[in-house]
Each structure stands twice: as C-alpha cells, then as structure tokens.
Design an enzyme around this catalytic site. Structure first.
Site, PDB file in Angstrom:
ATOM      1  N   ASP A  95       0.834  -1.195   0.000  1.00 10.44           N
ATOM      2  CA  ASP A  95       0.000   0.000   0.000  1.00 10.44           C
ATOM      3  C   ASP A  95       0.871   1.247   0.000  1.00 10.44           C
ATOM      4  O   ASP A  95       2.062   1.194   0.341  1.00 10.44           O
ATOM      5  CB  ASP A  95      -0.960   0.004   1.200  1.00 10.44           C
ATOM      6  CG  ASP A  95      -0.232   0.106   2.541  1.00 10.44           C
ATOM      7  OD1 ASP A  95       0.799  -0.580   2.721  1.00 10.44           O
ATOM      8  OD2 ASP A  95      -0.686   0.870   3.419  1.00 10.44           O
ATOM      9  N   GLU A 139       0.157  -0.698   5.867  1.00 11.44           N
ATOM     10  CA  GLU A 139       1.192  -0.083   6.685  1.00 11.44           C
ATOM     11  C   GLU A 139       1.042   1.430   6.734  1.00 11.44           C
ATOM     12  O   GLU A 139       1.289   2.055   7.766  1.00 11.44           O
ATOM     13  CB  GLU A 139       2.569  -0.462   6.126  1.00 11.44           C
ATOM     14  CG  GLU A 139       3.742  -0.123   7.061  1.00 11.44           C
ATOM     15  CD  GLU A 139       4.254   1.304   6.921  1.00 11.44           C
ATOM     16  OE1 GLU A 139       4.976   1.768   7.821  1.00 11.44           O
ATOM     17  OE2 GLU A 139       3.941   1.956   5.901  1.00 11.44           O
TER      18      GLU A 139
END
Length: 464
Positions: free
Chosen positions: A111, A171
């Site tokens: 991500d 994250e």
C-alpha cells in the site's frame, strides 16, 4: 561522515559466489524494473477515502509475482481490525528450501500514501529522470517488494533457505490489523530471521543497516475560548481568538533553541555518526536563511531525541474566513519518541504539558490517536554481521549503522510475537527518495545493489 566498525566482522562473501550472483542480478534487472513499474501503476492507497479495490488489485499483482518465482503456497489473507472490520489484503507466500535450513521471513508493504500535490510527473505513471524512477510507491515500499522478488529470482533453484514472504496492505494507515494478523497466521509467519525492507540507506553509494527507530504518538489538541463566533471588531481586544490561543500553546512545545520543552520525554544516547549540515539542508529542501532547530549532533536530533511536529490544523481558511473571532481551533500533533521510552508515558507527558500550559485559561481538550513503540536492535548479532558482509560486498563499501527518525511500530509487534527471531531492518530509499512527499523516487542503481545484497544475505544465511 564515517561509520563505526562492527565489533566482530562476519566471514567475507565468497568472491566467486559474489561474481555469479552479481551477473544474475544484472541480467535480470530489467525484469525487476518492469515489475516495479507495473506495481506503481496501481494506485493502492490504503486510506479509506480512496478506492480500496486498487489495494485488492495490488495484492493480486504481488501474489502473481510470488508465483512467478516458484512459490507454490501463496495466499491473499485478511485479519480483523480492532473495530471488527476486515483488514486490508496481505500476501503470504512460502517456498521450502534445504531440509534443516533456517527460515527467513521477508517483509514489505504494497500500500502507498495518497499522491498529494506538487508533483512534476504523474504520481502513478513511472517516469525515469536520470538514474531515478519517479512514482508514488517507487521507493516506499513497492521497491521493497520487488527487491525481495528480484533476490529470489536471482537465486532461483539455488535458494537453500526456507523463505516466507509477507507483503502487508495497510502499513501506511498504521497497520491496524497487524497484531491480529500475526497471531492468526503465527505458524505461517514464524522465522529465524526477519528482514524488513522498509527503511533507507545512508546515501547513494553507501548502504545502511537500521539499528534504531523512534516511536510514535499522535494526538489532536483543541483550544476553545468561546461558545460561538463573535464580531472581531465588537469584541476583539479583551478576547483572543482560538487560533491565536492555539498558536501560543503550540509555541510552548519548544524552547528558544528549538529543542523539545516537554518534561518527561527522554533522550537516547547520541549516535556515533553525524550528518553533514549542508547535505541535510539539500536533502530536506531547507530554504536559504532558515536556521535548523535544536542543539547537539544532527543525527541525535533526527534519530535518538524526541521531536514534535504540527501535522494538521483545523481553523478557518484564508479564502473563506469572515471577520469574526473563531471560538475553537485544533491541531494534530506528531510526537516521535526516542528509543527506550514507552510511548504511553510519552503521550501522558505531552498531554500533561498541554493542559498545564493552557493560554489565558482557555479550555484544552486532547483526543488520543496512534501509539507506536520505538525499536533498538542488537548491533553485533550473527544476523547483523552476516548482513554487514552481504551489504559490503554488494556496494563495495562498509554499511553504516543508522537510526531512522520515523517510526515502524510493527517491528516491536514482530518482536513480541517472535521474540527469538533476529530482525534486520533494510531498505531501498536514500535521503532524496522523498517518501510520502511529492516526487517520490527510487535510485535505480541503488535498487540493483539492494537486490544483490539481499540475494547474498539469503545465500549466506542458508549456508551458515
């Protein structure tokens, strides 16, 4: 700028093996770059305000890459967040090695941060300028993903270690399901050595091994003085508006030299390396004439001492403001906590300071946010010595033991769940990668070195 010598050097990398792997990495680097370009074209922003189907697409692309390098056990998995909603998709794959060989867990995240403003190229269109490839996620952390893939591809059938790859999907929003994920899939993730590819190197041409990370506290403070807005001409003078009061409160967080002035926040020991001030100014884009804040070594101010930043403000916008005294204003604060301090204790110290320094008796309200633990690694473990030898061989120069001013709170979570594992924090970034900001980029020559270093590391761990 020089690094301290490691207390005990590891056995050097066999030069024949080094040459063979260097040639394989070089021959396959075009594929590594193509993998990275394909991944960064997927706008996998994990912030819930963005299209989450793109995060699903990114996870599927990572799973496909693992299958291409011989992983037969590959799954896209989820775990619940604390509020019960499903976490973002993570990819877990495993490939067996020689019987009895150690198991290595390779971590990265797929991500990315929102693109933001100020780009000179399209954020999700990979664009090469000089030796750098620009795109959101090009460094943080899709470069980490392809570094793992590239190292595994280079080793091919010669891979002797048992390898598990764990590529997280949230994250950049604080890894809310991470701890639950670790416990849910503990048996699949257990390892002797964990390599976290989400950090930085000392500079282009000089590798770094991250041995410390600051912890994180974020919170929102509101200052209120009125129960409704009033005319600034009729009431201005005896009444101060909330933005002014908030500014006065925020000014108490630092002393006149720019050092943090909150009682109860601790400092760790100063590092043994320092940062050249001119280089720091260039790397950070400091405007001419702006003085740096704080005292002591720059690396201490960056890595081992607390830092407080205002990262958001809620107050009237200039373009839409009216001639009134604003009744309330808020700021979001980010406190980076020195290694060795409990983040909850740091939060309590900051909250106490904010209440104690309420300007003109204004009402101060604090709302808690994220807490993240700091990290300090043993600098002379067997895994660290092996990593130093692999990095020195790949770059042709010794790595520097560095700290990172940012936070990776899940590393402490990994240690809690897998206390016997050795954790190595590595990365592809350099000081000009501009992760999280506009014009994020990865240096392609450095990326190739990282791939080689990781291939050498996996090879050396397996061979003992």
């Amino acid at each position: 700028m020089t690094s301290p010598q490691p207390p005990q050097p590891a056995a050097p990398i066999d030069p024949v093996r080094l040459d063979a792997l260097r040639a394989k990495v070089a021959a396959q680097f075009g594929t590594v770059r193509a993998d990275l370009e394909a991944l960064v074209r997927i706008p996998s922003v994990s912030n819930q305000e963005f299209d989450q189907t793109q995060v699903d697409a990114s996870a599927a692309a990572v799973a496909a890459l693992l299958s291409q390098v011989g992983f037969t056990e590959v799954d896209v998995l989820h775990a619940p967040r604390p509020d019960g909603t499903p976490g973002a998709p993570a990819v877990v794959g495993h490939r067996g090695g020689r019987p009895g060989a150690p198991t290595v867990l390779l971590y990265a995240h797929h991500d990315v941060q929102p693109p933001g403003e100020g780009w000179t190229t399209e954020p999700f269109v990979p664009t090469q300028v000089g030796d750098r490839l620009f795109a959101r996620g090009a460094a943080d952390d899709k470069a980490g993903v392809v570094a793992h893939i590239g190292a595994l591809r280079a080793l091919g059938d010669e891979l002797e270690a048992n390898v598990t790859v764990f590529v997280e999907g949230e994250e950049e929003v604080g890894s809310p399901s991470f701890v639950t994920f670790l416990h849910t899939y503990r048996d699949r993730l257990a390892a002797d050595v964990i390599v976290v590819a989400d950090s930085s190197n000392w500079q282009v041409g000089v590798p770094g091994l991250t041995t410390s990370l600051r912890g994180l506290v974020d919170l929102t403070v509101e200052v209120a003085a009125l129960d409704h807005a009033v005319h600034s001409g009729m009431f201005g003078g005896p009444l101060l508006d909330a933005p002014t009061l908030l500014a006065r409160l925020l000014a108490t967080l630092h002393d006149d030299a720019g050092d943090v002035a909150v009682a109860g926040l601790v400092r760790a020991a100063d590092p043994t390396v320092d940062y050249d001030e001119a280089q720091l100014r260039a790397d950070a884009g400091v405007l001419e004439g702006v003085r740096l804040a704080g005292t002591g070594p720059l690396t201490a101010r960056l890595w081992t001492r607390p830092a407080i930043s205002v990262i958001g403000l809620d107050a009237p916008r200039v373009a839409t403001s009216s001639n009134t005294l604003t009744p309330a204003a808020s700021a979001k604060l980010s406190l980076r906590v020195a290694p060795g301090q409990d983040p909850a204790a740091a939060r309590d110290a900051l909250v106490a300071h904010l209440h104690a320094h309420a300007p003109f008796g204004a009402r101060v309200t604090v709302r808690d946010g994220e807490l993240g633990k700091p990290f300090a690694a043993p600098v002379d473990s067997a895994a660290m010595r092996t990593a130093r030898a692999a990095f020195a061989a790949a770059w042709g120069t010794d790595p520097v033991d560095i700290g990172i001013g940012g936070s990776i709170p899940f590393i402490a979570d990994l240690l809690d769940v897998f206390p016997q594992a050795a954790i190595l924090v590595t990365g592809v970034e350099d000081p000009d990668s501009r992760a999280h900001g506009a014009n994020e980029s990865v240096h392609l020559v450095e990326l190739e070195r990282v791939v080689l270093a990781e291939a050498l590391l996996l090879d050396a761990i397996a061979r003992g």
